[in-house]
Design a protein around this motif. Structure first.
Motif, short mmCIF file in Angstrom:
data_model
loop_
_atom_site.label_atom_id
_atom_site.label_comp_id
_atom_site.label_asym_id
_atom_site.label_seq_id
_atom_site.Cartn_x
_atom_site.Cartn_y
_atom_site.Cartn_z
N PHE A 33 41.82 46.78 26.99
CA PHE A 33 42.94 47.44 27.66
C PHE A 33 43.26 46.62 28.89
CE2 PHE A 33 44.90 51.02 30.02
CZ PHE A 33 45.82 51.40 29.08
N LEU A 34 44.41 45.98 28.89
CA LEU A 34 44.70 44.97 29.91
C LEU A 34 44.77 45.53 31.33
CD1 LEU A 34 47.13 42.71 27.90
CD2 LEU A 34 44.68 42.42 28.31
N ALA A 35 45.24 46.76 31.50
CA ALA A 35 45.26 47.35 32.84
C ALA A 35 43.84 47.45 33.39
CB ALA A 35 45.93 48.72 32.83
N CYS A 36 42.87 47.79 32.54
CA CYS A 36 41.47 47.87 32.97
C CYS A 36 40.97 46.51 33.47
CB CYS A 36 40.57 48.36 31.84
SG CYS A 36 40.78 50.10 31.43
N SER A 37 41.44 45.46 32.83
CA SER A 37 41.03 44.12 33.25
C SER A 37 41.57 43.80 34.64
CB SER A 37 41.51 43.09 32.22
OG SER A 37 40.91 43.36 30.97
N CYS A 38 42.78 44.26 34.92
CA CYS A 38 43.35 44.09 36.27
C CYS A 38 42.54 44.88 37.29
CB CYS A 38 44.79 44.58 36.31
SG CYS A 38 45.94 43.57 35.38
N TRP A 39 42.23 46.12 36.94
CA TRP A 39 41.47 46.97 37.85
C TRP A 39 40.10 46.40 38.13
CZ3 TRP A 39 43.01 51.59 34.32
CH2 TRP A 39 44.36 51.87 34.50
N MET A 40 39.50 45.76 37.12
CA MET A 40 38.19 45.13 37.33
C MET A 40 38.32 43.97 38.32
SD MET A 40 34.96 44.98 36.90
CE MET A 40 34.55 45.99 35.48
N ALA A 41 39.38 43.21 38.23
CA ALA A 41 39.58 42.12 39.19
C ALA A 41 39.67 42.69 40.61
CB ALA A 41 40.85 41.33 38.85
N GLU A 42 40.39 43.79 40.77
CA GLU A 42 40.50 44.42 42.09
C GLU A 42 39.15 44.94 42.58
OE1 GLU A 42 43.99 46.89 43.00
OE2 GLU A 42 44.59 46.51 40.93
N CYS A 43 38.38 45.55 41.68
CA CYS A 43 37.05 46.05 42.07
C CYS A 43 36.14 44.91 42.53
CB CYS A 43 36.40 46.79 40.89
SG CYS A 43 37.13 48.40 40.55
N ARG A 44 36.17 43.81 41.79
CA ARG A 44 35.35 42.66 42.18
C ARG A 44 35.77 42.12 43.54
NH1 ARG A 44 34.94 39.74 36.23
NH2 ARG A 44 33.14 40.94 35.53
N LYS A 45 37.06 42.10 43.80
CA LYS A 45 37.55 41.65 45.10
C LYS A 45 37.04 42.57 46.20
CE LYS A 45 40.25 39.57 48.11
NZ LYS A 45 40.01 38.23 48.59
N LEU A 46 37.10 43.88 45.96
CA LEU A 46 36.62 44.84 46.95
C LEU A 46 35.13 44.72 47.20
CD1 LEU A 46 38.73 47.95 45.90
CD2 LEU A 46 38.94 46.65 48.03
N GLN A 47 34.38 44.24 46.21
CA GLN A 47 32.95 44.02 46.37
C GLN A 47 32.65 42.69 47.05
OE1 GLN A 47 31.70 44.51 42.17
NE2 GLN A 47 30.40 46.18 42.91
N GLY A 48 33.67 41.92 47.38
CA GLY A 48 33.47 40.62 47.99
C GLY A 48 33.15 39.53 46.98
N ARG A 49 33.37 39.79 45.72
CA ARG A 49 33.10 38.84 44.64
C ARG A 49 34.40 38.09 44.32
NH1 ARG A 49 30.55 42.89 40.39
NH2 ARG A 49 30.61 41.05 39.08
N ASP A 50 34.89 37.35 45.30
CA ASP A 50 36.21 36.73 45.22
C ASP A 50 36.36 35.78 44.03
OD1 ASP A 50 36.62 38.16 47.51
OD2 ASP A 50 36.92 36.43 48.81
N ARG A 51 35.39 34.92 43.80
CA ARG A 51 35.48 33.97 42.69
C ARG A 51 35.56 34.70 41.36
NH1 ARG A 51 32.09 32.30 39.19
NH2 ARG A 51 30.26 33.04 40.30
#
Length: 115
Positions: A33-51
């Motif tokens: 589900f492509l929206a979930c993939s976007c949300w995961m990118a945002e979650c990783r960013k919020l965790q400081g996992r920028d790369r």
């Protein structure tokens, strides 16, 4: 939250994209589900996992069609877009993830907030 994200990464990621639910072992499954993939990118960013956030987002961008449009899902084994097309939720999620990954709202464009 971190535990939930780790569980999603372990159980629902296929080919770098995120599913809404586990794949069926005995029959057809929906695609990632492509929206979930976007949300995961945002979650990783919020965790400081920028790369990892950027890699997640770039993986998503790689599945757009030749016009840059997205469907609701992506069939990883068949390597094609699936489900409703074009999908507004996916496109909105792409825009939101791009903004989230581009830096703090008040600092975008190299300018700070002015009262």
């Amino acid at each position: 939250m971190a535990s939930t994200i780790a569980t999603i990464e372990r159980e629902l990621v296929e080919g770098g994209l995120v599913r809404r639910k586990k794949a069926n072992a005995d029959g057809p499954s929906e695609g990632a589900f492509l929206a979930c993939s976007c949300w995961m990118a945002e979650c990783r960013k919020l965790q400081g996992r920028d790369r990892e956030a950027r890699e997640q987002f770039e993986r998503l961008l790689a599945v757009a069609n030749d016009l840059g449009l997205f469907a609701e899902e992506y069939n990883v084994p068949a390597r094609n877009l699936a489900g409703n097309f074009p999908q507004a939720l996916t496109h909105l999620s792409v825009v939101n993830a791009a903004l989230a990954l581009s830096g703090p709202t008040l600092r975008r464009g190299g300018k700070g907030f002015r009262e």
